[in-house]
Design an enzyme around this catalytic site. Structure first.
Site, PDB file in Angstrom:
ATOM      1  N   GLY A 166      16.475  25.374  92.374  1.00  0.00           N
ATOM      2  CA  GLY A 166      17.215  25.756  93.558  1.00  0.00           C
ATOM      3  C   GLY A 166      17.044  24.746  94.683  1.00  0.00           C
ATOM      4  O   GLY A 166      15.965  24.156  94.839  1.00  0.00           O
ATOM      5  N   LYS A 167      18.099  24.557  95.457  1.00  0.00           N
ATOM      6  CA  LYS A 167      18.021  23.706  96.648  1.00  0.00           C
ATOM      7  C   LYS A 167      17.753  24.656  97.816  1.00  0.00           C
ATOM      8  O   LYS A 167      18.676  25.114  98.515  1.00  0.00           O
ATOM      9  CB  LYS A 167      19.329  22.927  96.815  1.00  0.00           C
ATOM     10  CG  LYS A 167      19.238  21.724  97.747  1.00  0.00           C
ATOM     11  CD  LYS A 167      20.498  20.879  97.649  1.00  0.00           C
ATOM     12  CE  LYS A 167      20.502  19.744  98.655  1.00  0.00           C
ATOM     13  NZ  LYS A 167      19.483  18.721  98.391  1.00  0.00           N
ATOM     14  N   ILE A 168      16.482  24.970  97.994  1.00  0.00           N
ATOM     15  CA  ILE A 168      16.040  26.060  98.861  1.00  0.00           C
ATOM     16  C   ILE A 168      15.425  25.500 100.136  1.00  0.00           C
ATOM     17  O   ILE A 168      14.566  24.615 100.088  1.00  0.00           O
ATOM     18  CB  ILE A 168      15.033  26.954  98.103  1.00  0.00           C
ATOM     19  CG1 ILE A 168      15.696  27.533  96.845  1.00  0.00           C
ATOM     20  CG2 ILE A 168      14.514  28.068  98.997  1.00  0.00           C
ATOM     21  CD1 ILE A 168      14.735  28.177  95.866  1.00  0.00           C
TER      22      ILE A 168
END
Length: 315
Positions: A166-168
Site C-alpha cells: 500500500g502507498k500509505i
C-alpha cells in the site's frame, strides 16, 4: 537536493469531496483523524505534454487502481469509484488547461476525516485531488548527470510491520527520516536496506542496477518495496527490447562495484546514480542501459512510442 522538491507549490483549484474548489479553500479540520494517526493513502501521477501538443496522463488507471487497493488494505472505505476518480483527475486538468499546458503532477489522496478520535475510530473517508507544476524531483542536473546517494541508517519497513503493497501516508515517515538524514550529510537521496541487509529501495523510488557482466537487477516484490508503476514500466521497456531483468535481492556492496544504478518513480522519473556511499558508480556518468531506459521513458510519456499508446489518457 533539488529545489523543486521543496519549493512552495500551488494552483488555482483542487478537487475535494466531489467538487472543484479554490486552492485556498481546500481545508480540513485540525481534528482530522489522518493528521493525528496517518491513516490515509495517496498517489503521485504525472501528466505530460505530448509531441503533438496535447496533454496526456501517464498510466492514470493503474495509479487509481493502486489507490483503491491501498485503501482496501487499510480498510478505508472509498466513497468514489475508479471511473469517478479518473474523471476527477481529468476534470481538474481540463479546468486549469492553461496552467498545465506543459504538464502537471497530480496527487489524489484519501484519508480518514474528522469525527471520533482514537485508534479505533471509523470516520467518513475524505478524498482530494490536487495538481501542480512540479519539475524533476531530484533536479534537472540529476536527470542529466546522476545524483549522489547514501545508504541510510534507517531500515525499510518489514512486511509484518507495515503493509508494503500500500502507498500509505503514515508509512512515509520512515522515508522522510531517511531522506533528511542523507540530505543533511550532503547527499541527494537515501537508499534503504531491508531488515536482512539487502537493498530494498530509495526513500521514494525503486532501484535498478547493472553489474559488470551486464546483468540488470532490481529487488523483487517479495522484498519490502512498493510495487512501483514506473518500475513496471521500465521492466516492460527493457524486456520488450530483448533484455533480461533479474528480480532478485542483492547487497549494498553489489552497488559499489556495479556499472550502473538508476532510480525509477513518478516523481523522480528515471534518475541515474553516479555515486553511492562516496564510491563512484561505473564511470561516474549515466550508463548506456539507464540512458536507453530514460530515453524510452520520455519518448513513451510524450506519445512517441505507439506500442505503449495505451498507457496514455489524453485530457
Amino acid at each position: 537536493m533539488s529545489s523543486t522538491s521543496t519549493s512552495v507549490l500551488r494552483a488555482d483549484q483542487i478537487w475535494l469531496d466531489g467538487k472543484l474548489v479554490k486552492w485556498d479553500e481546500g481545508h480540513v479540520h485540525v481534528m482530522t483523524h489522518a493528521l493525528h494517526y496517518g491513516l490515509g493513502v495517496f498517489e503521485g501521477i504525472r501528466a505530460y505534454k505530448t509531441h503533438d501538443g496535447r496533454l496526456a496522463v501517464f498510466r492514470l488507471r493503474e495509479h487509481i487502481q493502486r489507490l483503491l487497493d491501498s485503501a482496501h488494505i487499510c480498510m478505508l472505505k472509498m466513497p468514489y469509484t475508479e471511473d469517478e476518480l479518473v474523471e476527477a483527475c481529468l476534470d481538474l486538468l481540463r479546468k486549469q488547461k492553461d496552467l498545465f499546458a506543459n504538464g502537471a503532477y497530480l496527487r489524489p489522496v484519501a484519508f480518514m476525516g474528522d469525527g471520533a478520535m482514537g485508534l479505533g475510530a471509523v470516520n467518513p473517508t475524505r478524498v482530494a485531488v490536487t495538481a501542480w507544476d512540479w519539475g524533476a524531483y531530484l533536479g534537472d542536473k540529476g536527470i542529466r548527470e546522476g545524483i549522489r546517494a547514501k545508504v541510510s541508517s534507517f531500515t525499510r519497513l518489514h512486511v509484518n510491520v507495515n503493509m508494503v503493497r500500500g502507498k500509505i501516508s503514515g508509512q512515509y515517515v520512515n522515508s522522510i527520516l531517511a531522506k533528511r538524514e542523507v540530505v543533511l550529510a550532503g547527499y541527494d537521496e537515501a537508499i534503504l536496506l531491508d531488515i536482512s541487509g539487502f537493498v530494498a529501495e530509495a526513500s521514494g523510488e525503486n532501484i535498478f542496477m547493472v553489474n559488470k557482466k551486464g546483468v540488470i537487477k532490481t529487488p523483487p516484490l517479495s522484498s519490502p518495496i512498493l510495487d512501483g508503476i514506473t518500475r513496471d514500466t521500465v521492466l516492460k521497456i527493457l524486456r520488450d527490447s530483448g533484455r533480461t531483468v533479474d528480480e532478485v535481492t542483492f547487497t549494498r556492496d553489489a552497488l559499489y562495484i556495479c556499472n550502473e544504478i538508476f532510480f525509477t518513480g513518478t516523481a523522480a522519473e528515471i534518475t541515474p546514480v553516479r555515486e553511492v556511499d562516496d564510491r563512484t558508480v561505473g564511470t561516474g556518468k549515466p550508463g548506456p542501459i539507464g540512458t536507453f531506459v530514460q530515453d524510452m521513458y520520455f519518448r513513451t510519456v510524450r506519445g512517441m512510442e505507439p506500442r505503449y499508446a495505451e498507457w496514455l489518457t489524453y485530457v
